[in-house]
Write a protein that holds these residues in place. Structure first.
Motif, short mmCIF file in Angstrom:
data_model
loop_
_atom_site.label_atom_id
_atom_site.label_comp_id
_atom_site.label_asym_id
_atom_site.label_seq_id
_atom_site.Cartn_x
_atom_site.Cartn_y
_atom_site.Cartn_z
N ALA A 74 -60.09 23.40 -29.11
CA ALA A 74 -59.19 23.71 -30.60
C ALA A 74 -59.22 21.65 -30.21
N ILE A 75 -58.42 20.94 -31.37
CA ILE A 75 -57.88 19.78 -32.02
C ILE A 75 -56.62 20.06 -31.96
N ASP A 76 -56.09 19.44 -30.66
CA ASP A 76 -54.62 18.89 -30.98
C ASP A 76 -54.16 18.05 -31.58
N ASP A 77 -52.88 17.93 -32.30
CA ASP A 77 -51.82 17.35 -33.11
C ASP A 77 -52.50 17.37 -34.00
N PHE A 78 -53.04 18.49 -34.40
CA PHE A 78 -54.29 17.82 -36.06
C PHE A 78 -52.91 17.62 -37.34
N GLY A 79 -53.91 16.54 -38.24
CA GLY A 79 -53.15 15.53 -38.96
C GLY A 79 -52.41 14.08 -39.08
N THR A 80 -52.04 14.29 -37.03
CA THR A 80 -51.94 12.83 -36.91
C THR A 80 -52.50 11.74 -36.25
N GLY A 81 -54.26 11.87 -36.61
CA GLY A 81 -55.18 11.08 -36.53
C GLY A 81 -55.25 9.75 -37.38
N TYR A 82 -54.59 10.15 -38.40
CA TYR A 82 -54.75 9.30 -39.89
C TYR A 82 -57.22 9.07 -39.52
N SER A 83 -56.64 9.80 -39.20
CA SER A 83 -59.09 10.04 -39.50
C SER A 83 -59.69 10.76 -40.20
N SER A 84 -60.33 10.58 -41.10
CA SER A 84 -61.06 11.62 -41.91
C SER A 84 -62.34 12.31 -41.78
N LEU A 85 -61.55 13.67 -42.75
CA LEU A 85 -61.79 14.56 -42.55
C LEU A 85 -63.47 15.35 -42.42
N SER A 86 -64.03 14.09 -42.38
CA SER A 86 -65.53 14.31 -42.70
C SER A 86 -66.24 15.47 -41.37
N TYR A 87 -65.17 14.86 -40.38
CA TYR A 87 -65.95 15.33 -39.34
C TYR A 87 -65.72 16.42 -38.26
N LEU A 88 -64.79 16.80 -39.84
CA LEU A 88 -64.61 18.90 -39.54
C LEU A 88 -65.73 19.91 -39.24
N PRO A 89 -66.02 20.36 -40.59
CA PRO A 89 -67.65 20.73 -40.74
C PRO A 89 -68.60 20.49 -39.92
N LYS A 90 -68.78 19.17 -38.68
CA LYS A 90 -69.69 19.04 -38.77
C LYS A 90 -70.02 18.56 -36.87
N LEU A 91 -68.05 19.68 -36.95
CA LEU A 91 -68.08 19.66 -35.42
C LEU A 91 -68.34 20.51 -34.51
N PRO A 92 -68.95 21.26 -33.54
CA PRO A 92 -68.17 22.79 -33.16
C PRO A 92 -67.43 22.53 -32.74
N ILE A 93 -65.67 23.47 -33.79
CA ILE A 93 -64.93 23.27 -32.91
C ILE A 93 -64.42 24.75 -32.81
N ASP A 94 -63.14 25.16 -32.58
CA ASP A 94 -62.66 27.06 -32.87
C ASP A 94 -61.15 26.67 -33.52
N PHE A 95 -60.65 25.87 -32.86
CA PHE A 95 -59.00 26.27 -33.28
C PHE A 95 -58.38 25.44 -33.99
N LEU A 96 -57.64 24.33 -34.52
CA LEU A 96 -56.66 23.61 -34.80
C LEU A 96 -55.16 24.18 -34.54
N LYS A 97 -54.54 22.62 -34.09
CA LYS A 97 -52.98 22.64 -33.62
C LYS A 97 -52.41 21.81 -34.66
#
Ligand code: C2E
Ligand code: CA
Ligand code: CA
Ligand code: CA
Length: 272
Positions: free
Chosen positions: A176-199
């Motif tokens: 799971a990606i914790d504290d989602f939305g606070t990281g000031y990061s690009s969203l482009s990594y999201l579909p490329k990484l094997p993750i299951d949940f956004l918190k």
């Protein structure tokens, strides 16, 4: 004037000494805390909003310091991270979470348990093997274990993180990606990484009802998660109106004081 100037200097140096002494004390005590069995995992339930039932839990570390009382992670995790003690503490957390999971399994409770990982743990090459070992010795079904990582970790070194997460997935453990939305990061990594949940970070949930921009952000995260086929957990749900908004917009799961604070394992079992 000279006298008061001296007092000011003394005052500041005493303050400084106090805080660095306190840090050193804390650090020394932290070194012994694992051996002395002073850590404990509290569990906070996460509810499935469509059924209203507890579907998983987050493990949150507490330090029961003799003569001091309960110390919260914000006070000692940063020190553990700076001193490298987080590697050992993080391993204790995984070991203890596996033990609690096997106890839940024994009680016939099949709910997922998530643990928080510090960035340094992701660089620790022995971590994956350690997780595997503890899943096996505790005879835990790995699909009931989840790792929470903050966004910051993901953008550091894409190839290494991608490899780490793929290996985690191979074990059957989810991410799971914790504290989602606070990281000031690009969203482009999201579909490329094997993750299951956004918190969804609780800063967006806290003022959900009064803030149109927070509503817009939460709706955007929910839509994005749906199209990427990721699960969503809303953090920091404290009042009914927040829960109602999230349910209405088909947010899958929620966690927060409205349902329960993090509690010791025995107390958690009574909630089930
Ligand atoms: P986090 O991972 O974002 O954990 C959620 C924090 O929000 C927890 O604080 C939880 O008690 C609190 N919380 C839950 N519901 C609500 C709510 O409705 N309102 C408010 N205001 N707060 C709520 P806690 O337990 O003090 O943990 C603080 C942070 O310490 C965690 O933030 C996490 O970053 C770190 N942490 C906790 N346990 C561990 C651990 O085992 N390992 C590592 N590396 N970090 C940990
Ligand atoms: Ca967390
Ligand atoms: Ca969080
Ligand atoms: Ca946090």
């Amino acid at each position: 004037a000279k006298q008061s100037g001296k007092n000011v200097v003394q005052f500041y140096s005493r303050e400084l000494k106090d805080s660095s002494l306190r840090r050193m004390e804390l650090e020394a005590a932290l070194r012994d805390a694992i051996e002395n069995g002073e850590f404990e995992l509290f569990l906070q339930p996460i509810l499935d909003l469509s059924t209203g039932k507890v579907s998983q839990a987050e493990a949150l570390i507490r330090w029961r310091r003799p003569d001091v009382g309960l110390v919260f992670p914000d006070e000692f995790i940063p020190i553990a991270e700076k001193t490298g003690l987080i590697i050992a503490i993080g391993k204790w957390v995984i070991q203890e979470a596996s033990r609690l999971l096997s106890q839940l399994h024994e009680n016939g409770q099949y709910i997922k348990l998530s643990v928080n990982l510090s960035p340094a743990q992701v660089s620790d090459r022995s971590l994956l093997h350690f997780i595997k070992e503890h899943i096996e010795t505790n005879e835990v079904d790995p699909t009931y274990l989840e790792l929470e990582l903050t966004e910051g970790v993901l953008v550091n070194d894409f190839e290494r993180i991608n490899h780490f997460l793929s290996e985690v997935r191979k074990l059957g453990v989810s991410v799971a990606i914790d504290d989602f939305g606070t990281g000031y990061s690009s969203l482009s990594y999201l579909p490329k990484l094997p993750i299951d949940f956004l918190k969804i970070d609780r800063s967006f949930i806290g003022e959900l009802i009064d803030s149109e921009s927070n509503k817009a952000i939460v709706l955007a995260i929910l839509a994005m998660a749906e199209s990427l086929k990721l699960g969503v957990i809303a953090e920091g749900v404290e009042v009914e109106s927040q829960k109602a908004f999230l349910s209405k917009h088909r947010c899958q799961s929620a966690q927060g004081y409205l349902f329960s604070r993090p509690v010791p394992f025995d107390e958690f079992c009574k909630l089930l």
